[in-house]
Enzyme design. Structure first.
Site, PDB file in Angstrom:
ATOM      1  N   ALA A  88       0.509  -1.450  -0.004  1.00 24.69           N
ATOM      2  CA  ALA A  88      -0.010   0.323   0.120  1.00 24.69           C
ATOM      3  C   ALA A  88       0.774   1.422   0.050  1.00 24.69           C
ATOM      4  CB  ALA A  88      -0.853  -0.136   1.125  1.00 24.69           C
ATOM      5  N   ASP A  89       0.026   2.284  -0.578  1.00 25.60           N
ATOM      6  CA  ASP A  89       1.182   3.285  -0.295  1.00 25.60           C
ATOM      7  C   ASP A  89      -0.086   4.893  -0.536  1.00 25.60           C
ATOM      8  OD1 ASP A  89       3.880   5.048  -0.701  1.00 25.60           O
ATOM      9  OD2 ASP A  89       2.619   6.435  -2.064  1.00 25.60           O
ATOM     10  N   THR A  90       0.151   5.677   0.985  1.00 19.32           N
ATOM     11  CA  THR A  90      -0.938   6.219   0.945  1.00 19.32           C
ATOM     12  C   THR A  90      -0.710   8.441   0.555  1.00 19.32           C
ATOM     13  OG1 THR A  90      -1.611   5.615   2.702  1.00 19.32           O
ATOM     14  CG2 THR A  90      -2.405   8.095   2.970  1.00 19.32           C
ATOM     15  N   THR A 122      -5.256   6.099  -0.564  1.00 19.11           N
ATOM     16  CA  THR A 122      -4.200   5.014   0.194  1.00 19.11           C
ATOM     17  C   THR A 122      -4.173   4.283  -1.315  1.00 19.11           C
ATOM     18  OG1 THR A 122      -4.542   5.624   1.447  1.00 19.11           O
ATOM     19  CG2 THR A 122      -4.112   3.268   1.260  1.00 19.11           C
ATOM     20  N   GLY A 123      -3.836   3.766  -2.321  1.00 22.05           N
ATOM     21  CA  GLY A 123      -3.846   2.599  -3.342  1.00 22.05           C
ATOM     22  C   GLY A 123      -2.963   0.894  -2.515  1.00 22.05           C
TER      23      GLY A 123
END
Length: 193
Positions: free
Chosen positions: A76-78, A112-113
């Site tokens: 994840a990345d935000t 978020t991805g």
């Protein structure tokens, strides 16, 4: 719940304490693995709302070649966005102060991805939440930076910390997304594996 995941060794590809806590809240067993120095840059031509998914994909790609058949990986990345400017993790106290001043008295978006990958299947999604901040005084910003040191957080703040108590007027979307992992959507997606 999520008995369908028992066939997998679940890997969280993140060292974020908040993501660890949130994933643990789904009552599934997992291990944390990280790969140092993953390039988190992105092309300036991609729309801001696609950046976290792009970076989460780069993280997943870094793990993918080392995955075994029985592993399920979550990355994840935000990012925090205001006025179409991506506000990442601050580089120092001056930058953190600049970012919090930008957020003060305004709305911003937290996106978020997330990637979920096995050897046979993968899915990806992103979740957007809109947060409205009250006007912050310079004293409040300085207090938060001195006491909480939010230098590892996108947008220079953690909603679950003191600043979330005093600054967040409203949230449209997932609270947990603002913390760094949209667990409700993640749960729904994991049910499909």
């Amino acid at each position: 719940m999520l008995d369908n995941l028992k066939k997998y060794n679940i890997i969280l590809g993140s060292n974020s304490p908040r993501r660890k806590m949130l994933l643990a809240g789904l009552d599934i067993e997992f291990k944390v693995k990280t790969i140092p120095d993953i390039d988190e840059s992105y092309p300036s031509t991609i729309p801001f709302e696609e950046v976290p998914l792009y970076i989460a994909g780069k993280k997943a790609e870094a793990f993918q070649k080392e995955m075994s058949d029985d592993e399920l990986l979550i990355t994840a990345d935000t990012v925090v966005v205001t006025d179409k400017e991506i506000l990442g993790k601050p580089i120092d106290k001056t930058d953190a102060k600049r970012i919090l001043n930008l957020l003060s008295g305004r709305e911003h978006h937290v996106i978020t991805g997330v990637y979920i990958i096995t050897k046979e299947k993968s899915t990806k999604f992103s979740v957007l939440s809109t947060v409205s901040f009250a006007q912050l005084t310079p004293e409040e910003i300085n207090y938060y930076l001195e006491k909480y040191h939010p230098y590892d957080k996108a947008g220079s703040y953690g909603i679950q910390e003191w600043i979330g108590y005093i600054a967040v007027e409203s949230i449209n979307g997932s609270f947990y997304n603002v913390m760094g992992l949209p667990v409700q959507r993640l749960y729904r997606e994991l049910r499909q594996f």
